[in-house]
Scaffold this active site. Structure first.
Site, mmCIF file in Angstrom:
data_model
loop_
_atom_site.group_PDB
_atom_site.id
_atom_site.type_symbol
_atom_site.label_atom_id
_atom_site.label_comp_id
_atom_site.label_asym_id
_atom_site.label_seq_id
_atom_site.Cartn_x
_atom_site.Cartn_y
_atom_site.Cartn_z
ATOM 1 N N ARG A 42 0.839 -1.208 0.000
ATOM 2 C CA ARG A 42 0.000 0.000 0.000
ATOM 3 C C ARG A 42 0.862 1.240 0.000
ATOM 4 O O ARG A 42 2.035 1.226 0.380
ATOM 5 C CB ARG A 42 -0.934 0.020 1.209
ATOM 6 C CG ARG A 42 -0.232 0.046 2.567
ATOM 7 C CD ARG A 42 -0.088 1.421 3.169
ATOM 8 N NE ARG A 42 0.785 1.413 4.329
ATOM 9 C CZ ARG A 42 2.078 1.694 4.284
ATOM 10 N NH1 ARG A 42 2.659 1.988 3.144
ATOM 11 N NH2 ARG A 42 2.810 1.684 5.379
ATOM 12 N N HIS A 49 1.762 7.754 10.909
ATOM 13 C CA HIS A 49 2.008 7.500 12.338
ATOM 14 C C HIS A 49 0.832 7.902 13.222
ATOM 15 O O HIS A 49 1.024 8.354 14.347
ATOM 16 C CB HIS A 49 3.271 8.237 12.808
ATOM 17 C CG HIS A 49 4.543 7.608 12.328
ATOM 18 N ND1 HIS A 49 5.110 6.500 12.931
ATOM 19 C CD2 HIS A 49 5.357 7.920 11.292
ATOM 20 C CE1 HIS A 49 6.219 6.173 12.288
ATOM 21 N NE2 HIS A 49 6.385 7.000 11.285
ATOM 22 N N ASP A 51 -2.328 5.853 12.982
ATOM 23 C CA ASP A 51 -3.250 4.719 13.158
ATOM 24 C C ASP A 51 -3.104 4.108 14.544
ATOM 25 O O ASP A 51 -4.090 3.763 15.194
ATOM 26 C CB ASP A 51 -3.073 3.673 12.052
ATOM 27 C CG ASP A 51 -1.670 3.101 11.933
ATOM 28 O OD1 ASP A 51 -0.707 3.741 12.424
ATOM 29 O OD2 ASP A 51 -1.509 2.022 11.319
ATOM 30 N N GLY A 143 8.761 1.228 2.893
ATOM 31 C CA GLY A 143 7.606 2.004 3.344
ATOM 32 C C GLY A 143 6.345 1.704 2.564
ATOM 33 O O GLY A 143 5.369 2.437 2.655
ATOM 34 N N SER A 145 4.904 -1.390 2.763
ATOM 35 C CA SER A 145 4.231 -2.432 3.523
ATOM 36 C C SER A 145 4.461 -3.842 2.995
ATOM 37 O O SER A 145 3.551 -4.669 3.003
ATOM 38 C CB SER A 145 2.730 -2.130 3.573
ATOM 39 O OG SER A 145 2.123 -2.803 4.623
ATOM 40 N N SER A 146 5.683 -4.133 2.583
ATOM 41 C CA SER A 146 5.992 -5.493 2.119
ATOM 42 C C SER A 146 5.847 -6.504 3.256
ATOM 43 O O SER A 146 5.342 -7.614 3.049
ATOM 44 C CB SER A 146 7.411 -5.551 1.542
ATOM 45 O OG SER A 146 8.368 -5.145 2.513
ATOM 46 N N ASP A 190 -1.914 -1.038 7.598
ATOM 47 C CA ASP A 190 -1.342 -1.815 6.494
ATOM 48 C C ASP A 190 -2.160 -3.073 6.220
ATOM 49 O O ASP A 190 -2.453 -3.408 5.071
ATOM 50 C CB ASP A 190 0.108 -2.204 6.813
ATOM 51 C CG ASP A 190 0.986 -0.997 7.095
ATOM 52 O OD1 ASP A 190 0.551 0.130 6.787
ATOM 53 O OD2 ASP A 190 2.100 -1.173 7.615
ATOM 54 N N ASN A 233 14.017 -1.249 8.234
ATOM 55 C CA ASN A 233 13.245 -2.394 8.718
ATOM 56 C C ASN A 233 12.679 -2.043 10.094
ATOM 57 O O ASN A 233 13.416 -1.920 11.061
ATOM 58 C CB ASN A 233 14.157 -3.626 8.796
ATOM 59 C CG ASN A 233 13.397 -4.877 9.194
ATOM 60 O OD1 ASN A 233 12.515 -4.834 10.034
ATOM 61 N ND2 ASN A 233 13.755 -5.996 8.582
ATOM 62 N N LYS A 234 11.350 -1.878 10.168
ATOM 63 C CA LYS A 234 10.715 -1.440 11.420
ATOM 64 C C LYS A 234 11.018 -2.373 12.585
ATOM 65 O O LYS A 234 11.226 -1.938 13.709
ATOM 66 C CB LYS A 234 9.188 -1.376 11.236
ATOM 67 C CG LYS A 234 8.705 -0.159 10.508
ATOM 68 C CD LYS A 234 7.204 -0.010 10.588
ATOM 69 C CE LYS A 234 6.451 -1.093 9.886
ATOM 70 N NZ LYS A 234 5.024 -0.778 9.695
#
Length: 458
Positions: A42, A49, A51, A143, A145-146, A190, A233-234
């Site tokens: 998406r 930041h 949601d 960024g 949303s993989s 996401d 990588n979050k």
């Protein structure tokens, strides 16, 4: 909008990517797939930041997705393989408790988050054995949303393989929750858009209860995605979860200042609801109550009347225990301002004024400024790319996704798209050999894509 993810019949031979995936599956496992599943990435047009603070966001699905070919068997194992050789094979027993190593966020752990979410939802003691080959076209750590698309695809695969049925909303909620096994405290945007997306429209995603409303984007402009080629990588860094924690603390500080019970409130949206205040009033409250200088742990404990032990266990997360100072004013100011911009963006789209493209572009630019200066989730390369996009003809440009790398999304008048792409290519990608090599998958026009689906060969 149908309640459950669609089950489609498709001619594999007419789709080169599906045919290649089928060939890879047969080569790997010596049998044909029973079914396929896909979940899209998406792009968030506005609402960064917020949601996880309880506020609505405005994303659209992109055409890039995670695709899996699957067979079901009695092997007692789940075998995972990826068409990208940098992602190694992995096998896990169906009878063991699925362990996810949040200190080592490898690709297969994201897949196993989705498996575990469905297993726990239905209390499945022995999952069906599965063989899977996964193929992704979403650039990783960009960024877009993989990782969440992989979790959603895995959840859908596990549901189908075990002959269960869930609505899109239920799947989105389960996948948002189970992605936290990898350590990311996201808010659900996401996973929601991955399941609830519909081709041709963006969506306003609202939470508690989760619902999605069509948002018609204006004629005369397109959205272009450009990757700054810095990966973030979050789950592997604490930047993202530090912001979640800062918003949680700001929630409690604002609640305390207004005589509300801080122990009951975790999200900034809850303070607004309790106070029955407007977003503008909440921004004024932030200025009145929270000072711009960073707060220390000691000051927060004193205001909230809690011990340092309570602070560590109740407010911090596993990978934020090292943080000693918190920018509460800046983070809360961004969240309330960004929540207002999302509603303004939807109002413009709904009312279709003559100057809608310019108005939406202004909101996107304000959003990037707030992300950069108040939320501090940009990076020099993203700021440079956004600047180049604006100089190249975009009416609005902003970071999208968590930030600290990844992509910008730009709103470009339709008649300027070709000149825009050429100018960005020349100014950002071609001068740097590494970026130039990545440019083909890093700069593209995006149209709103469809949501997650299961399909079978005709």
């Amino acid at each position: 909008m149908a309640a459950n993810p669609p089950k489609l019949k498709t001619a594999i031979t007419t789709n080169e990517r599906l045919q290649n995936l089928k060939n890879a599956f047969e080569s790997k496992y010596g049998e044909s797939p029973l079914f396929y599943a896909c979940a899209p990435g998406r792009v968030n047009l506005i609402g960064e930041h917020i949601d996880y603070c309880g506020y609505s966001v405005l994303p659209m699905a992109i055409e890039q997705n995670i695709l899996a070919a699957v067979s079901v068997n009695n092997s007692g194992t789940i075998q995972l393989a990826n068409t990208n050789p940098q992602y190694k094979d992995f096998t896990v027993s169906c009878s063991e408790d699925i362990a996810i190593d949040r200190d080592n966020p490898k690709w297969h752990y994201y897949f196993l988050c989705g498996v575990k979410g469905i297993q726990e939802k239905f209390g499945i003691a022995h999952l069906s054995g599965m063989s899977c080959v996964v193929d992704g076209t979403i650039p990783p750590s960009s960024g877009l949303s993989s990782s969440s698309a992989l979790v959603c695809c895995a959840g859908l695969v596990t549901m189908e393989a075990n002959q269960k049925s869930l609505s899109k909303v239920a799947l989105a909620e389960i996948c948002a929750k189970c992605e936290r096994y990898i350590g990311t405290e996201g808010g659900g945007m996401d996973q929601s858009i991955s399941f609830l997306a519909e081709r041709g429209t963006a969506k306003l995603i609202e939470f508690q209860p989760l619902r999605a409303t069509d948002v018609k984007l204006p004629d005369g402009a397109v959205f272009v995605i450009s990757n700054c080629c810095i990966e973030m990588n979050k789950a592997a860094s604490s930047h993202f979860n530090i912001r979640v924690v800062e918003c949680r603390i700001a929630t409690k500080m604002l609640a305390q200042a207004r005589g509300l019970d801080p122990s009951r409130l975790l999200k900034l949206a809850q303070v607004q609801t309790e106070m029955e205040a407007s977003l503008e009033e909440m921004q004024a409250l932030v200025d009145e109550v929270l000072h711009p200088e960073p707060y220390s742990c000691e000051e927060i404990c004193k205001v909230l009347g809690i011990t340092s032990e309570q602070f560590s266990t109740e407010l911090l997360s596993a990978n934020t225990q090292h943080v000693t100072h918190f920018k509460l004013h800046q983070r809360a100011k961004h969240v309330y301002g960004e929540a207002a911009r999302v509603l303004q963006f939807k109002t413009v789209c709904d009312s279709e004024p003559a100057e809608s493209v310019r108005l939406l572009g202004d909101l996107m630019n304000q959003s990037h400024t707030s992300c950069r200066d108040l939320y501090e989730c940009s990076c020099p390369e993203l700021d440079q790319l956004v600047d180049i996009c604006l100089k190249s003809g975009a009416v609005g440009s902003r970071l999208t996704g968590a930030g600290w790398g990844g992509c910008a999304v730009s709103m470009v008048p339709s008649e300027k798209v070709e000149s825009f792409l050429q100018a960005v290519r020349k100014a950002y990608y071609l001068p740097d050999p590494r970026r130039a090599a990545m440019e083909k998958q890093s700069l593209f026009v995006s149209k709103p894509g469809g949501g997650a689906a299961v399909f079978f060969e005709k």
